[in-house]
Design a protein around this motif. Structure first.
Motif, short mmCIF file in Angstrom:
data_model
loop_
_atom_site.label_atom_id
_atom_site.label_comp_id
_atom_site.label_asym_id
_atom_site.label_seq_id
_atom_site.Cartn_x
_atom_site.Cartn_y
_atom_site.Cartn_z
N ARG A 71 0.95 -1.36 0.02
CA ARG A 71 0.10 0.04 -0.03
C ARG A 71 0.93 1.13 -0.07
NH1 ARG A 71 -4.91 -2.02 4.22
NH2 ARG A 71 -5.93 -3.39 2.75
N LEU A 72 1.96 1.25 0.72
CA LEU A 72 2.83 2.28 0.62
C LEU A 72 3.59 2.26 -0.83
CD1 LEU A 72 4.26 4.54 2.37
CD2 LEU A 72 6.11 2.91 3.20
N GLU A 73 3.80 1.46 -1.30
CA GLU A 73 4.36 1.49 -2.77
C GLU A 73 3.19 2.12 -3.50
OE1 GLU A 73 5.24 -1.75 -6.23
OE2 GLU A 73 4.09 -2.41 -4.52
N SER A 74 2.17 1.68 -3.58
CA SER A 74 0.89 2.19 -4.45
C SER A 74 0.84 3.96 -4.06
CB SER A 74 -0.31 1.77 -4.11
OG SER A 74 -1.24 2.33 -4.84
N LEU A 75 0.99 4.33 -2.88
CA LEU A 75 1.09 5.77 -2.80
C LEU A 75 2.11 6.62 -3.23
CD1 LEU A 75 -0.22 5.62 1.29
CD2 LEU A 75 -1.63 6.13 -0.87
N VAL A 76 3.18 5.95 -3.06
CA VAL A 76 4.59 6.60 -3.48
C VAL A 76 4.51 6.66 -5.05
CG1 VAL A 76 7.03 6.19 -4.10
CG2 VAL A 76 6.37 5.83 -1.72
N LEU A 110 -5.51 3.34 -4.55
CA LEU A 110 -5.00 2.19 -4.04
C LEU A 110 -6.17 1.10 -3.76
CD1 LEU A 110 -3.03 0.79 -2.13
CD2 LEU A 110 -3.91 2.20 -0.42
N ALA A 111 -7.36 1.67 -3.58
CA ALA A 111 -8.48 0.89 -3.51
C ALA A 111 -9.06 0.12 -4.70
CB ALA A 111 -9.72 1.79 -3.20
N GLN A 112 -8.58 0.83 -6.00
CA GLN A 112 -8.80 0.08 -7.25
C GLN A 112 -7.94 -1.18 -7.28
OE1 GLN A 112 -11.54 1.54 -9.05
NE2 GLN A 112 -10.30 1.04 -10.82
#
Length: 591
Positions: A290-295, A317-319
Motif C-alpha cells: 500500500r505504501l508502494e502504491s501511494l509513492v 489504491l482501492a482499485q
C-alpha cells in the motif's frame, strides 16, 4: 509468521534527477514484499543539519544514511531504510531520509517544496530537524508548511475544496516532532524551568496585529498548530567538539557528549513507543504494497504537473486492492468447493447449500481485504462471478449425473437390447415378457445409489429413445388383439405424460430453489456489506471526533490569546465536521 525485512542499508526511494522526481523500482520491489503494517518516520530539514545521524540511530546502526562532512548536501531525493520494528513485533519501521532543503547548489525551491510535501504525505511521524533555537529565522526556513495548501489536496471535489481543503489536513497529517540540534539556551520561561514541549508551545504563540510583518510571523506558527494534531519537541546538545564532527559516525559512544547520547536515546525511545502505524481514512492500515502504491501515485501525479490528492491516491489504491480482493475471494471459493463438492450431488439443494456456505466465506474474504468500494462496484463483480461459478457447478453437476446415469442405463438395459435384437421376444406373448423384463431392470436402476439429480430425466430420455423398439414388439405380438394393442398404446401415452409431468414438477422445484438461493445470496451480500459499512462508519466517526477535539482545543487557545477572527474560522470548520458526522447516518445504495 511473516519473514522479517532485512536491508543491509538504505536505498533511494524517490530519485531527484535534474529537478525531476522518479520512484526507484528497486525500492518499490522491497516495499511490495512487506506484508506487515508499516510505521513510517520521515525527517526533513535544511541541508547539513545532521538529519541522517538521527535516522541511523533509529535504524540501530552507526552507518547507513550518508552523513557527509562538508557544506555539500549528500542525500538526494528521498532514501528509505526498512528495518524490523525494535519494540512492536510483526511491524516494519520505514525510515525516510530526505535531501537537505535550501541547498544553494540546486537553486530550485519548488523541488524542495515537493520533497517536503511527499515526506508529509508518506509518513506517520514527521521529524523537522533544525539547528539552534526556534526563532523567526527557524520559522522562515519552515515556510514550506505554509505552502502545503498549494501542493496538497485532500479532495478532488471542487465543491469540497471551496469550503477549505486544508481543514481536512489534520485528519491525515502525521505527528510532528521538532528536533533542535546544537541547542545552547537554558530551558526556562519567566525564571522557571520548562520542558522542550513547553518551549515549542511558547514558540508557536501568535502575535496580535494586522501588519504584513506580523502575518509572516503568525502564518507558519498557525499552520503548524492547525495542521498537526500531535506535536513534540526534542533538544540536542552538540554531539562533540567541532573538530570531531567530521568523523561523527566513527566516534565511539564514550567519545560523544553524554548529554547528547542521552537525548538521542530519549528521541529514539519516543519514536519507537509513540509513532503510529501509517493509516488511511477509515482506519485502513498501510503495509508495504500500500505504501508502494501511494509513492507511485504521488510521484506520478507530481511528475505530470498536477497536485497530489489524498482522496485520489486512496481511491487508486482501492482499485488495486479491491481487484485483488475479488481474486482472493474467488480463489478461496474455488479451493473450498474443489475440496468439498462431490459431484454429482443427490439433490440440487445439497449443492446450493454447499455453495451458500462457501459463498459466505468468500464474501467475508473480500470484505476483509477491500475498502472504499465506491457504489459496491467490486462487490457487484464478485457477486456476478460467484453466480457464474454457482451456475457452472450446477451445469457440471447435471453433466456428472447424466454421464453416470447414461453409463448405468447402458449397463443395465444393454443386455435387454441385445435380447430384442436376437429375437428373444419376437413370439406370441413376447411383448408382455418384454414389459416384465423392462420393469425389473427399471427397479434395478432405481435401486442404484449416487445417480444424482438427472436420474429421472435421463431414464425418461432413454426410454423415449427405445419407443420404436417397444412399439415394434407390441405390433408384431400375435397373442394380442387389436383392442389390447390400442389399450396398451394409450397406457404408454399416459405413462409418458405422467413422466413428463413429474419432470416438469422437478424443473419447477429446481427453479424455485435457484430463486431462493439468489435471494439468500443477495441477503448475504447485504448483511456483510451492512456490517462493514457500520464498522467503517464507526472508525470514520472516531476520526472525526478526534479531529473535532483537536480543533476545539485549538479554538479555545486562540480565544485565550485574543485571536477571535482565527477562532471564528476554526468554528466554521468545526461546524462542517459536525455536519459531516451527522450525515454519516445516511443510507447507501447496496448492490
Amino acid at each position: 509468521m511473516l519473514p522479517e525485512t532485512h536491508m543491509p542499508g538504505p536505498v533511494c526511494l524517490i530519485e531527484n534527477t535534474c529537478g525531476k522526481l522518479i520512484a526507484n523500482q528497486e525500492a518499490l520491489k522491497i516495499l511490495s514484499a512487506i506484508e506487515e503494517p508499516v510505521v513510517v518516520v520521515a525527517i526533513v530539514g535544511l541541508y547539513r543539519t545532521g538529519k541522517s545521524y538521527l535516522m541511523n540511530k533509529l535504524a540501530g546502526k552507526k552507518k547507513g544514511f550518508s552523513l557527509g562532512s562538508t557544506v555539500q548536501s549528500h542525500t538526494k531525493g528521498i532514501w528509505m531504510w526498512c528495518v524490523p520494528h525494535p519494540t512492536v513485533p510483526h511491524h516494519t519501521l520505514v525510515l525516510l531520509d530526505t535531501e537537505g532543503l535550501g541547498d544553494v547548489e540546486k537553486g530550485d525551491n519548488q523541488n524542495d517544496s515537493w520533497i517536503f510535501a511527499l515526506a508529509i504525505l508518506l509518513s506517520s511521524t514527521f521529524v523537522y530537524n533544525s539547528m539552534g533555537t526556534i526563532n523567526q529565522q527557524a520559522m522562515d526556513q519552515l515556510h514550506y508548511v505554509t505552502e502545503l495548501t498549494e501542493h496538497i489536496q485532500s479532495s478532488s471535489s471542487p465543491e469540497k475544496r471551496e469550503v477549505d481543503d486544508s481543514a481536512d489536513f489534520v485528519s491525515f497529517f502525521p505527528a510532528f516532532v521538532w528536533a533542535l540540534r546544537d541547542f545552547s539556551l537554558e530551558l526556562e520561561a519567566d525564571g522557571q524551568p520548562i520542558t522542550a514541549d513547553e518551549y515549542l508551545d511558547l514558540s508557536l504563540r501568535l502575535r496580535k496585529g494586522d501588519e504584513k510583518k506580523l502575518k509572516s510571523y503568525n502564518q507558519p506558527r498557525l499552520c503548524i498548530r492547525k495542521f498537526f494534531p500531535q506535536k513534540k519537541c526534542f533538544i540536542f546538545d552538540r554531539p562533540a567538539s567541532r573538530k570531531h564532527l567530521v568523523r561523527l559516525e566513527q566516534l565511539q559512544e564514550e567519545d560523544l557528549n553524554p548529554d547528547f547520547v542521552e537525548q538521542v536515546a530519549e528521541f529514539c525511545s519516543h519514536i519507537f513507543c509513540h509513532s503510529r502505524v501509517k493509516t488511511l481514512s477509515g482506519g485502513i492500515t498501510v503495509n508495504g504494497p500500500r505504501l508502494e502504491s501511494l509513492v507511485l501515485t504521488y510521484v506520478n501525479t507530481i511528475s505530470s504537473g498536477n497536485l497530489p490528492c489524498i482522496e485520489n491516491a486512496v481511491l487508486a489504491l482501492a482499485q488495486i486492492e479491491n481487484t485483488a480482493a475479488v481474486q482472493k475471494a474467488i480463489a478461496h471459493y474455488d479451493e473450498q468447493m474443489g475440496q468439498k463438492a462431490q459431484l454429482p450431488t443427490e439433490t440440487l439443494q445439497e449443492l446450493l447449500d454447499l455453495h451458500r456456505a462457501v459463498e459466505r466465506e468468500a464474501i467475508a474474504v473480500f470484505m476483509k481485504s477491500s475498502f472504499k468500494d465506491v457504489d459496491q462496484k467490486f462487490q457487484t463483480q464478485l457477486g456476478e462471478q460467484l453466480q457464474a461459478k454457482r451456475d457452472d457447478y450446477c451445469k457440471r453437476n447435471v453433466q456428472a449425473s447424466t454421464a453416470i446415469c447414461e453409463a448405468l442405463l447402458q449397463d443395465i438395459f444393454g443386455p435387454l437390447e441385445d435380447e430384442v435384437k436376437a429375437g428373444a421376444f419376437s413370439k406370441p406373448g413376447g411383448y408382455r415378457l418384454f414389459l416384465k423384463k423392462k420393469q425389473e431392470l427399471r427397479n434395478k436402476y432405481y435401486e442404484e445409489p449416487h445417480k444424482g439429480i438427472q436420474a429421472e430425466e435421463t431414464l425418461k430420455k432413454y426410454l423415449e429413445s427405445k419407443e420404436a423398439m417397444a412399439d415394434a414388439l407390441l405390433q408384431t405380438d400375435q397373442s394380442l388383439t387389436e383392442k389390447e394393442k390400442d389399450i396398451e398404446v394409450e397406457r404408454l401415452k399416459a405413462e409418458a405424460a405422467e413422466a413428463s409431468k413429474k419432470i416438469l414438477e422437478e424443473v419447477q422445484k429446481k427453479n424455485e430453489q435457484m430463486m431462493q438461493q439468489r435471494e439468500k445470496s443477495y441477503q448475504e451480500h447485504v448483511k456483510q456489506l451492512t456490517d462493514k459499512i457500520q464498522e467503517e462508519r464507526s472508525k470514520i466517526l472516531q476520526e472525526q471526533q478526534a479531529v473535532l477535539a483537536q480543533k476545539l482545543q485549538e479554538q479555545r487557545r486562540l480565544l485565550q490569546e485574543g485571536f477571535s477572527r482565527e477562532s471564528q474560522r476554526l468554528q466554521n470548520e468545526i461546524t462542517e465536521i459536525k455536519k459531516k458526522s451527522a450525515s454519516q447516518g445516511g443510507g447507501c445504495t447496496i448492490l
